[in-house]
Motif scaffolding. Sequence first.
Motif, mmCIF file in Angstrom:
data_model
loop_
_atom_site.group_PDB
_atom_site.id
_atom_site.type_symbol
_atom_site.label_atom_id
_atom_site.label_comp_id
_atom_site.label_asym_id
_atom_site.label_seq_id
_atom_site.Cartn_x
_atom_site.Cartn_y
_atom_site.Cartn_z
ATOM 1 N N LEU A 289 0.834 -1.211 0.000
ATOM 2 C CA LEU A 289 0.000 0.000 0.000
ATOM 3 C C LEU A 289 0.870 1.262 0.000
ATOM 4 N N HIS B 142 6.788 -1.987 -5.737
ATOM 5 C CA HIS B 142 5.350 -2.205 -5.719
ATOM 6 C C HIS B 142 4.920 -3.189 -6.800
ATOM 7 N N ARG C 296 3.109 -6.548 -5.769
ATOM 8 C CA ARG C 296 1.708 -6.605 -6.183
ATOM 9 C C ARG C 296 1.473 -7.807 -7.104
ATOM 10 N N GLY D 50 -8.795 -5.371 4.666
ATOM 11 C CA GLY D 50 -10.061 -5.998 4.322
ATOM 12 C C GLY D 50 -11.060 -6.062 5.457
ATOM 13 N N ARG E 299 -1.737 10.915 -2.211
ATOM 14 C CA ARG E 299 -0.635 10.774 -3.155
ATOM 15 C C ARG E 299 0.282 11.991 -3.027
ATOM 16 N N SER F 281 -14.562 3.983 -5.191
ATOM 17 C CA SER F 281 -14.403 3.574 -3.790
ATOM 18 C C SER F 281 -13.249 2.610 -3.544
ATOM 19 N N HIS G 224 -2.572 0.918 -7.466
ATOM 20 C CA HIS G 224 -2.932 0.485 -6.109
ATOM 21 C C HIS G 224 -4.405 0.094 -5.978
ATOM 22 N N CYS H 266 -7.710 -1.524 -5.267
ATOM 23 C CA CYS H 266 -7.897 -2.494 -4.181
ATOM 24 C C CYS H 266 -7.773 -3.948 -4.655
HETATM 25 C C1 HEM Z 1 -6.168 -0.994 -1.487
HETATM 26 C C2 HEM Z 1 -10.775 0.167 -0.542
HETATM 27 C C3 HEM Z 1 -11.664 -4.376 0.943
HETATM 28 C C4 HEM Z 1 -7.003 -5.454 0.281
HETATM 29 C C5 HEM Z 1 -7.356 -0.313 -1.392
HETATM 30 C C6 HEM Z 1 -7.556 1.057 -1.830
HETATM 31 C C7 HEM Z 1 -8.832 1.385 -1.539
HETATM 32 C C8 HEM Z 1 -9.466 0.234 -0.946
HETATM 33 C C9 HEM Z 1 -9.504 2.732 -1.792
HETATM 34 C C10 HEM Z 1 -6.509 1.946 -2.528
HETATM 35 C C11 HEM Z 1 -5.787 2.855 -1.603
HETATM 36 C C12 HEM Z 1 -4.908 3.823 -2.354
HETATM 37 O O1 HEM Z 1 -4.982 3.911 -3.588
HETATM 38 O O2 HEM Z 1 -4.133 4.540 -1.704
HETATM 39 C C13 HEM Z 1 -11.402 -0.961 -0.053
HETATM 40 C C14 HEM Z 1 -12.813 -1.030 0.272
HETATM 41 C C15 HEM Z 1 -13.062 -2.308 0.695
HETATM 42 C C16 HEM Z 1 -11.815 -3.039 0.623
HETATM 43 C C17 HEM Z 1 -13.792 0.125 0.134
HETATM 44 C C18 HEM Z 1 -14.351 -2.938 1.160
HETATM 45 C C19 HEM Z 1 -15.542 -2.507 0.855
HETATM 46 C C20 HEM Z 1 -10.495 -5.081 0.853
HETATM 47 C C21 HEM Z 1 -10.345 -6.488 1.141
HETATM 48 C C22 HEM Z 1 -9.023 -6.779 0.997
HETATM 49 C C23 HEM Z 1 -8.355 -5.556 0.573
HETATM 50 C C24 HEM Z 1 -11.478 -7.435 1.547
HETATM 51 C C25 HEM Z 1 -8.290 -8.075 1.187
HETATM 52 C C26 HEM Z 1 -8.662 -9.076 1.924
HETATM 53 C C27 HEM Z 1 -6.396 -4.333 -0.232
HETATM 54 C C28 HEM Z 1 -4.973 -4.281 -0.556
HETATM 55 C C29 HEM Z 1 -4.733 -2.994 -1.046
HETATM 56 C C30 HEM Z 1 -6.005 -2.290 -1.033
HETATM 57 C C31 HEM Z 1 -3.970 -5.406 -0.372
HETATM 58 C C32 HEM Z 1 -3.389 -2.417 -1.505
HETATM 59 C C33 HEM Z 1 -3.211 -2.567 -2.986
HETATM 60 C C34 HEM Z 1 -1.934 -1.920 -3.480
HETATM 61 O O3 HEM Z 1 -1.351 -1.063 -2.801
HETATM 62 O O4 HEM Z 1 -1.489 -2.289 -4.586
HETATM 63 N N1 HEM Z 1 -8.543 -0.792 -0.868
HETATM 64 N N2 HEM Z 1 -10.832 -2.175 0.184
HETATM 65 N N3 HEM Z 1 -9.276 -4.553 0.491
HETATM 66 N N4 HEM Z 1 -6.985 -3.127 -0.533
HETATM 67 FE FE1 HEM Z 1 -8.922 -2.695 -0.277
#
Ligand code: HEM
Length: 377
Positions: free
Chosen positions: A68, A75, A79, A218, A269, A320, A326, A328
Amino acid sequence: PYPAYDVLRSTAPAFPALDGRWFVTTHALTSRLLRDPGLRVSDAADYDTFWPDWRDNRGVASIVESMLMTNPPDHTRIRRAAAATFTARRVAGLRDVITEQATELIEQMPERADFVTTFAYPLPIAVICALLGVPDADRTWFRRHAADLTVVLEPISTEEEMERADLAGRELEDYFTGLIAERQKSPREDLTSDLASADSGLTGAELLANLVLLLVAGFETTTNLLGTGTKLLLDHPAHADRLRADPEQAVAFVEETLRYDSPVQMATRTTGQVLDLGDGLELPTGTDLMLLLGSANRDPDRYPDPHRFDPDRPNIQPVSFGGGAHYCLGAPLARLEAQVAFPLLLTMLPHLAPAGEPVLRDRLVLRGYAELPVTWG
Ligand code: HEM
Protein backbone atom coordinates in the motif's frame (compact mmCIF):
# COMPACT_ATOMS: atom_id res chain seq x y z
CA PRO A 1 -18.99 15.34 4.92
CA TYR A 2 -21.21 15.53 1.80
CA PRO A 3 -22.47 19.13 2.08
CA ALA A 4 -18.86 20.20 2.67
CA TYR A 5 -17.70 18.26 -0.40
CA ASP A 6 -20.40 20.00 -2.47
CA VAL A 7 -19.10 23.40 -1.42
CA LEU A 8 -15.48 22.44 -2.09
CA ARG A 9 -16.28 20.83 -5.45
CA SER A 10 -18.29 23.79 -6.70
CA THR A 11 -15.29 26.02 -5.91
CA ALA A 12 -12.64 24.09 -7.91
CA PRO A 13 -11.62 20.54 -8.87
CA ALA A 14 -8.45 21.02 -6.80
CA PHE A 15 -7.41 23.61 -4.24
CA PRO A 16 -4.93 24.04 -1.39
CA ALA A 17 -5.59 23.43 2.29
CA LEU A 18 -3.91 25.75 4.79
CA ASP A 19 -1.09 23.26 5.41
CA GLY A 20 0.00 23.13 1.75
CA ARG A 21 -1.74 19.87 0.87
CA TRP A 22 -4.21 19.91 -1.99
CA PHE A 23 -7.74 18.52 -2.02
CA VAL A 24 -9.08 16.93 -5.18
CA THR A 25 -12.86 16.83 -5.35
CA THR A 26 -14.16 15.92 -8.80
CA HIS A 27 -14.72 12.49 -10.32
CA ALA A 28 -12.81 13.32 -13.50
CA LEU A 29 -9.68 14.64 -11.80
CA THR A 30 -9.67 11.97 -9.06
CA SER A 31 -9.92 9.18 -11.65
CA ARG A 32 -7.17 10.74 -13.73
CA LEU A 33 -4.80 11.24 -10.81
CA LEU A 34 -5.31 7.73 -9.41
CA ARG A 35 -3.89 6.45 -12.71
CA ASP A 36 -1.16 9.07 -13.15
CA PRO A 37 2.28 7.35 -13.01
CA GLY A 38 3.79 10.74 -12.08
CA LEU A 39 2.19 10.46 -8.63
CA ARG A 40 3.56 8.32 -5.83
CA VAL A 41 2.43 7.08 -2.44
CA SER A 42 4.32 8.01 0.73
CA ASP A 43 6.82 5.23 1.30
CA ALA A 44 9.50 4.12 3.76
CA ALA A 45 12.03 6.64 2.38
CA ASP A 46 9.56 9.51 2.96
CA TYR A 47 8.88 8.30 6.51
CA ASP A 48 12.65 8.23 7.15
CA THR A 49 12.82 11.97 6.48
CA PHE A 50 9.97 13.11 8.72
CA TRP A 51 9.82 10.35 11.37
CA PRO A 52 13.18 8.56 11.61
CA ASP A 53 11.92 6.20 14.37
CA TRP A 54 8.80 5.01 12.56
CA ARG A 55 10.04 1.42 12.49
CA ASP A 56 9.78 1.32 16.30
CA ASN A 57 5.98 1.44 16.01
CA ARG A 58 5.30 -1.99 14.52
CA GLY A 59 1.68 -1.12 13.75
CA VAL A 60 2.77 1.76 11.56
CA ALA A 61 5.76 -0.18 10.22
CA SER A 62 3.71 -3.13 9.03
CA ILE A 63 1.59 -0.85 6.86
CA VAL A 64 4.44 1.37 5.65
CA GLU A 65 6.41 -1.74 4.65
CA SER A 66 3.42 -3.18 2.77
CA MET A 67 2.53 -2.71 -0.91
CA LEU A 68 0.00 0.00 0.00
CA MET A 69 2.89 2.36 0.77
CA THR A 70 5.46 1.14 -1.74
CA ASN A 71 6.31 2.59 -5.15
CA PRO A 72 7.64 0.92 -8.32
CA PRO A 73 9.70 -1.08 -8.96
CA ASP A 74 9.10 -2.78 -5.57
CA HIS A 75 5.35 -2.20 -5.72
CA THR A 76 5.07 -3.82 -9.13
CA ARG A 77 6.95 -6.92 -7.98
CA ILE A 78 5.10 -7.33 -4.67
CA ARG A 79 1.71 -6.60 -6.18
CA ARG A 80 2.30 -9.17 -8.92
CA ALA A 81 3.17 -11.85 -6.36
CA ALA A 82 0.15 -11.02 -4.22
CA ALA A 83 -2.22 -10.91 -7.21
CA ALA A 84 -0.96 -14.33 -8.32
CA THR A 85 -2.12 -15.77 -4.97
CA PHE A 86 -5.34 -13.72 -4.63
CA THR A 87 -6.90 -15.20 -7.74
CA ALA A 88 -10.47 -15.07 -9.02
CA ARG A 89 -10.66 -18.81 -8.36
CA ARG A 90 -9.63 -18.38 -4.74
CA VAL A 91 -12.20 -15.60 -4.26
CA ALA A 92 -14.96 -17.66 -5.90
CA GLY A 93 -13.96 -20.55 -3.64
CA LEU A 94 -14.77 -18.38 -0.62
CA ARG A 95 -18.45 -18.07 -1.57
CA ASP A 96 -19.39 -21.12 0.48
CA VAL A 97 -17.39 -19.90 3.46
CA ILE A 98 -19.13 -16.51 3.25
CA THR A 99 -22.58 -18.12 3.01
CA GLU A 100 -21.84 -20.49 5.90
CA GLN A 101 -20.41 -17.82 8.18
CA ALA A 102 -23.14 -15.30 7.36
CA THR A 103 -25.86 -17.91 7.97
CA GLU A 104 -24.35 -18.81 11.34
CA LEU A 105 -24.11 -15.16 12.41
CA ILE A 106 -27.72 -14.49 11.40
CA GLU A 107 -28.94 -17.58 13.28
CA GLN A 108 -27.15 -16.42 16.40
CA MET A 109 -28.32 -12.80 16.19
CA PRO A 110 -30.49 -11.87 19.21
CA GLU A 111 -33.94 -10.46 18.38
CA ARG A 112 -32.70 -6.98 19.31
CA ALA A 113 -29.07 -6.53 18.40
CA ASP A 114 -26.41 -4.17 17.25
CA PHE A 115 -25.93 -5.20 13.62
CA VAL A 116 -22.31 -4.03 13.57
CA THR A 117 -21.20 -6.14 16.56
CA THR A 118 -23.20 -9.22 15.63
CA PHE A 119 -22.69 -9.30 11.86
CA ALA A 120 -20.80 -6.55 10.02
CA TYR A 121 -17.78 -6.83 12.30
CA PRO A 122 -17.33 -10.62 12.62
CA LEU A 123 -18.11 -11.60 8.99
CA PRO A 124 -15.15 -9.95 7.20
CA ILE A 125 -12.66 -11.22 9.76
CA ALA A 126 -13.99 -14.78 9.45
CA VAL A 127 -13.58 -14.56 5.67
CA ILE A 128 -10.05 -13.14 5.84
CA CYS A 129 -9.09 -15.84 8.34
CA ALA A 130 -10.35 -18.47 5.87
CA LEU A 131 -8.43 -16.77 3.06
CA LEU A 132 -5.18 -16.65 5.03
CA GLY A 133 -5.61 -20.06 6.65
CA VAL A 134 -5.91 -18.76 10.22
CA PRO A 135 -7.67 -21.35 12.43
CA ASP A 136 -11.21 -20.51 13.58
CA ALA A 137 -10.12 -20.59 17.22
CA ASP A 138 -7.82 -17.59 16.69
CA ARG A 139 -10.46 -15.41 15.07
CA THR A 140 -11.48 -13.35 18.11
CA TRP A 141 -7.85 -12.67 18.96
CA PHE A 142 -7.27 -11.66 15.35
CA ARG A 143 -10.26 -9.38 15.27
CA ARG A 144 -9.11 -7.47 18.35
CA HIS A 145 -5.60 -7.00 17.00
CA ALA A 146 -6.81 -5.99 13.54
CA ALA A 147 -9.09 -3.37 15.11
CA ASP A 148 -6.24 -1.97 17.22
CA LEU A 149 -4.00 -1.74 14.17
CA THR A 150 -6.56 -0.12 11.86
CA VAL A 151 -6.08 3.34 13.41
CA VAL A 152 -2.80 3.70 11.52
CA LEU A 153 -4.83 4.11 8.32
CA GLU A 154 -6.17 7.39 9.74
CA PRO A 155 -4.20 10.64 9.51
CA ILE A 156 -4.87 11.56 13.15
CA SER A 157 -4.72 9.21 16.16
CA THR A 158 -4.12 9.63 19.88
CA GLU A 159 -0.90 8.54 21.57
CA GLU A 160 -2.75 5.74 23.32
CA GLU A 161 -4.16 4.48 20.01
CA MET A 162 -0.66 4.53 18.52
CA GLU A 163 0.69 2.47 21.45
CA ARG A 164 -2.07 -0.08 21.03
CA ALA A 165 -1.35 -0.23 17.28
CA ASP A 166 2.34 -0.86 18.04
CA LEU A 167 1.49 -3.74 20.38
CA ALA A 168 -1.00 -5.21 17.89
CA GLY A 169 1.63 -4.96 15.13
CA ARG A 170 4.18 -6.82 17.27
CA GLU A 171 1.77 -9.59 18.20
CA LEU A 172 0.50 -10.00 14.65
CA GLU A 173 4.07 -10.16 13.33
CA ASP A 174 4.84 -12.89 15.87
CA TYR A 175 1.66 -14.72 14.92
CA PHE A 176 2.34 -14.57 11.19
CA THR A 177 5.99 -15.55 11.70
CA GLY A 178 4.72 -18.77 13.29
CA LEU A 179 2.08 -19.34 10.62
CA ILE A 180 4.59 -18.75 7.80
CA ALA A 181 7.04 -21.25 9.31
CA GLU A 182 4.28 -23.85 9.58
CA ARG A 183 3.10 -23.33 6.01
CA GLN A 184 6.61 -23.38 4.59
CA LYS A 185 7.07 -26.78 6.21
CA SER A 186 3.69 -28.14 5.15
CA PRO A 187 1.80 -25.97 2.65
CA ARG A 188 -2.02 -25.94 2.56
CA GLU A 189 -4.67 -24.53 0.24
CA ASP A 190 -4.44 -20.98 1.55
CA LEU A 191 -3.01 -17.64 0.59
CA THR A 192 -0.36 -17.68 3.31
CA SER A 193 1.10 -20.93 1.91
CA ASP A 194 1.23 -19.49 -1.61
CA LEU A 195 2.69 -16.15 -0.59
CA ALA A 196 5.23 -17.81 1.71
CA SER A 197 6.45 -20.19 -0.99
CA ALA A 198 9.94 -19.59 -2.33
CA ASP A 199 8.77 -18.63 -5.82
CA SER A 200 6.72 -15.63 -4.62
CA GLY A 201 10.09 -13.81 -4.42
CA LEU A 202 9.11 -11.73 -1.36
CA THR A 203 11.60 -10.97 1.39
CA GLY A 204 10.67 -12.04 4.92
CA ALA A 205 9.79 -8.46 5.90
CA GLU A 206 7.64 -7.96 2.79
CA LEU A 207 5.81 -11.19 3.45
CA LEU A 208 4.97 -10.22 7.03
CA ALA A 209 3.93 -6.67 6.18
CA ASN A 210 1.65 -7.75 3.35
CA LEU A 211 -0.05 -10.47 5.38
CA VAL A 212 -0.79 -7.86 8.06
CA LEU A 213 -2.01 -5.49 5.32
CA LEU A 214 -4.44 -8.07 3.93
CA LEU A 215 -5.92 -8.46 7.38
CA VAL A 216 -6.22 -4.75 8.09
CA ALA A 217 -7.22 -3.53 4.62
CA GLY A 218 -10.06 -6.00 4.32
CA PHE A 219 -11.51 -5.70 7.78
CA GLU A 220 -13.12 -2.40 8.78
CA THR A 221 -13.59 -1.39 5.15
CA THR A 222 -15.84 -4.39 4.50
CA THR A 223 -17.53 -3.96 7.90
CA ASN A 224 -18.44 -0.45 6.79
CA LEU A 225 -19.84 -1.63 3.47
CA LEU A 226 -22.02 -4.23 5.23
CA GLY A 227 -23.24 -1.71 7.82
CA THR A 228 -23.97 1.05 5.32
CA GLY A 229 -25.72 -1.29 2.89
CA THR A 230 -27.92 -2.69 5.66
CA LYS A 231 -28.81 0.81 6.82
CA LEU A 232 -29.81 1.65 3.23
CA LEU A 233 -31.96 -1.49 3.04
CA LEU A 234 -33.69 -0.49 6.27
CA ASP A 235 -34.26 3.04 4.92
CA HIS A 236 -35.54 1.85 1.53
CA PRO A 237 -37.94 -1.10 1.98
CA ALA A 238 -38.69 -1.09 -1.77
CA HIS A 239 -35.04 -1.92 -2.52
CA ALA A 240 -35.14 -4.61 0.16
CA ASP A 241 -38.22 -6.17 -1.47
CA ARG A 242 -36.55 -6.15 -4.89
CA LEU A 243 -33.41 -7.74 -3.57
CA ARG A 244 -35.34 -10.41 -1.68
CA ALA A 245 -37.26 -11.30 -4.81
CA ASP A 246 -34.20 -11.28 -7.07
CA PRO A 247 -30.77 -11.76 -5.43
CA GLU A 248 -29.11 -10.80 -8.76
CA GLN A 249 -30.10 -7.21 -7.93
CA ALA A 250 -27.46 -7.33 -5.20
CA VAL A 251 -24.73 -6.53 -7.74
CA ALA A 252 -26.11 -3.08 -8.60
CA PHE A 253 -27.23 -2.49 -5.02
CA VAL A 254 -23.68 -3.06 -3.75
CA GLU A 255 -22.14 -0.76 -6.39
CA GLU A 256 -24.56 2.02 -5.53
CA THR A 257 -23.90 1.51 -1.80
CA LEU A 258 -20.17 1.84 -2.47
CA ARG A 259 -20.80 5.05 -4.42
CA TYR A 260 -23.32 6.54 -2.00
CA ASP A 261 -21.22 6.07 1.13
CA SER A 262 -17.66 5.18 0.22
CA PRO A 263 -16.17 3.05 3.04
CA VAL A 264 -12.80 4.69 2.28
CA GLN A 265 -13.26 8.44 1.87
CA MET A 266 -9.78 9.46 0.87
CA ALA A 267 -6.60 8.28 -0.87
CA THR A 268 -3.37 10.23 -0.58
CA ARG A 269 -0.63 10.77 -3.16
CA THR A 270 2.43 12.96 -3.62
CA THR A 271 3.56 14.50 -6.89
CA GLY A 272 6.76 12.81 -8.10
CA GLN A 273 7.20 15.50 -10.76
CA VAL A 274 5.55 18.80 -11.66
CA LEU A 275 1.82 18.16 -12.06
CA ASP A 276 -0.02 20.11 -14.75
CA LEU A 277 -3.64 20.63 -13.74
CA GLY A 278 -4.48 22.76 -16.79
CA ASP A 279 -5.55 26.42 -16.86
CA GLY A 280 -1.96 27.39 -16.08
CA LEU A 281 -2.04 25.61 -12.71
CA GLU A 282 1.08 23.60 -11.93
CA LEU A 283 1.83 21.88 -8.63
CA PRO A 284 5.51 21.47 -7.74
CA THR A 285 7.18 18.11 -7.10
CA GLY A 286 6.53 16.89 -3.56
CA THR A 287 3.01 18.34 -3.23
CA ASP A 288 0.72 16.14 -1.12
CA LEU A 289 -2.71 15.46 -2.57
CA MET A 290 -5.83 14.19 -0.84
CA LEU A 291 -8.07 12.52 -3.38
CA LEU A 292 -11.56 12.73 -1.88
CA LEU A 293 -13.10 9.49 -3.14
CA GLY A 294 -16.35 10.19 -1.29
CA SER A 295 -16.64 13.53 -3.09
CA ALA A 296 -15.78 12.08 -6.51
CA ASN A 297 -18.58 9.54 -6.00
CA ARG A 298 -21.08 12.38 -5.44
CA ASP A 299 -19.94 14.57 -8.32
CA PRO A 300 -23.07 15.75 -10.20
CA ASP A 301 -21.09 15.93 -13.48
CA ARG A 302 -20.64 12.16 -13.31
CA TYR A 303 -23.74 11.15 -11.32
CA PRO A 304 -26.91 13.19 -11.96
CA ASP A 305 -28.84 13.84 -8.73
CA PRO A 306 -25.86 12.43 -6.79
CA HIS A 307 -27.41 12.49 -3.31
CA ARG A 308 -30.20 10.15 -4.37
CA PHE A 309 -29.63 6.45 -3.70
CA ASP A 310 -30.48 4.70 -6.96
CA PRO A 311 -29.12 1.25 -7.87
CA ASP A 312 -30.64 1.65 -11.35
CA ARG A 313 -28.06 4.27 -12.35
CA PRO A 314 -26.27 3.15 -15.49
CA ASN A 315 -22.55 2.46 -15.33
CA ILE A 316 -22.05 3.20 -11.62
CA GLN A 317 -18.33 2.30 -11.31
CA PRO A 318 -17.53 4.24 -8.13
CA VAL A 319 -13.94 5.14 -7.24
CA SER A 320 -14.40 3.57 -3.79
CA PHE A 321 -11.70 0.96 -4.43
CA GLY A 322 -9.27 3.54 -5.79
CA GLY A 323 -7.78 3.04 -9.25
CA GLY A 324 -4.55 2.51 -11.14
CA ALA A 325 -1.59 0.60 -9.69
CA HIS A 326 -2.93 0.49 -6.11
CA TYR A 327 -6.49 -0.46 -7.07
CA CYS A 328 -7.90 -2.49 -4.18
CA LEU A 329 -6.61 -6.04 -4.41
CA GLY A 330 -9.54 -7.29 -2.34
CA ALA A 331 -12.32 -5.59 -4.34
CA PRO A 332 -13.75 -8.83 -5.80
CA LEU A 333 -13.81 -10.39 -2.32
CA ALA A 334 -15.44 -7.36 -0.67
CA ARG A 335 -18.08 -7.24 -3.42
CA LEU A 336 -18.79 -10.95 -3.12
CA GLU A 337 -19.22 -10.75 0.66
CA ALA A 338 -21.77 -7.98 0.34
CA GLN A 339 -23.55 -9.58 -2.63
CA VAL A 340 -23.99 -12.80 -0.64
CA ALA A 341 -24.76 -11.17 2.71
CA PHE A 342 -27.57 -8.77 1.77
CA PRO A 343 -29.99 -11.21 0.08
CA LEU A 344 -29.30 -13.79 2.79
CA LEU A 345 -30.10 -11.31 5.55
CA LEU A 346 -33.33 -10.27 3.86
CA THR A 347 -34.57 -13.82 3.31
CA MET A 348 -33.54 -15.17 6.70
CA LEU A 349 -34.78 -12.07 8.56
CA PRO A 350 -37.76 -10.79 6.52
CA HIS A 351 -38.84 -8.43 9.33
CA LEU A 352 -35.46 -6.82 9.90
CA ALA A 353 -36.10 -3.24 11.09
CA PRO A 354 -34.29 -0.36 12.81
CA ALA A 355 -34.40 -0.42 16.62
CA GLY A 356 -32.77 2.85 17.60
CA GLU A 357 -30.44 5.59 16.44
CA PRO A 358 -27.39 4.43 14.47
CA VAL A 359 -24.03 5.94 15.37
CA LEU A 360 -21.45 6.80 12.72
CA ARG A 361 -17.80 6.01 13.34
CA ASP A 362 -15.79 9.02 14.38
CA ARG A 363 -13.14 8.77 11.65
CA LEU A 364 -11.89 10.78 8.69
CA VAL A 365 -10.84 8.10 6.22
CA LEU A 366 -12.91 5.03 7.08
CA ARG A 367 -16.60 5.87 6.99
CA GLY A 368 -19.31 3.61 8.36
CA TYR A 369 -21.46 2.79 11.36
CA ALA A 370 -20.05 2.07 14.81
CA GLU A 371 -23.54 1.03 15.97
CA LEU A 372 -26.63 0.02 14.04
CA PRO A 373 -29.42 -1.20 16.35
CA VAL A 374 -31.82 -3.62 14.64
CA THR A 375 -34.64 -5.99 15.50
CA TRP A 376 -35.98 -8.89 13.47
CA GLY A 377 -38.98 -9.89 15.58
C1 HEM B 1 -6.17 -0.99 -1.49
C2 HEM B 1 -10.78 0.17 -0.54
C3 HEM B 1 -11.66 -4.38 0.94
C4 HEM B 1 -7.00 -5.45 0.28
C5 HEM B 1 -7.36 -0.31 -1.39
C6 HEM B 1 -7.56 1.06 -1.83
C7 HEM B 1 -8.83 1.39 -1.54
C8 HEM B 1 -9.47 0.23 -0.95
C9 HEM B 1 -9.50 2.73 -1.79
C10 HEM B 1 -6.51 1.95 -2.53
C11 HEM B 1 -5.79 2.86 -1.60
C12 HEM B 1 -4.91 3.82 -2.35
O1 HEM B 1 -4.98 3.91 -3.59
O2 HEM B 1 -4.13 4.54 -1.70
C13 HEM B 1 -11.40 -0.96 -0.05
C14 HEM B 1 -12.81 -1.03 0.27
C15 HEM B 1 -13.06 -2.31 0.70
C16 HEM B 1 -11.81 -3.04 0.62
C17 HEM B 1 -13.79 0.12 0.13
C18 HEM B 1 -14.35 -2.94 1.16
C19 HEM B 1 -15.54 -2.51 0.85
C20 HEM B 1 -10.50 -5.08 0.85
C21 HEM B 1 -10.35 -6.49 1.14
C22 HEM B 1 -9.02 -6.78 1.00
C23 HEM B 1 -8.36 -5.56 0.57
C24 HEM B 1 -11.48 -7.44 1.55
C25 HEM B 1 -8.29 -8.07 1.19
C26 HEM B 1 -8.66 -9.08 1.92
C27 HEM B 1 -6.40 -4.33 -0.23
C28 HEM B 1 -4.97 -4.28 -0.56
C29 HEM B 1 -4.73 -2.99 -1.05
C30 HEM B 1 -6.01 -2.29 -1.03
C31 HEM B 1 -3.97 -5.41 -0.37
C32 HEM B 1 -3.39 -2.42 -1.51
C33 HEM B 1 -3.21 -2.57 -2.99
C34 HEM B 1 -1.93 -1.92 -3.48
O3 HEM B 1 -1.35 -1.06 -2.80
O4 HEM B 1 -1.49 -2.29 -4.59
N1 HEM B 1 -8.54 -0.79 -0.87
N2 HEM B 1 -10.83 -2.18 0.18
N3 HEM B 1 -9.28 -4.55 0.49
N4 HEM B 1 -6.98 -3.13 -0.53
FE1 HEM B 1 -8.92 -2.70 -0.28
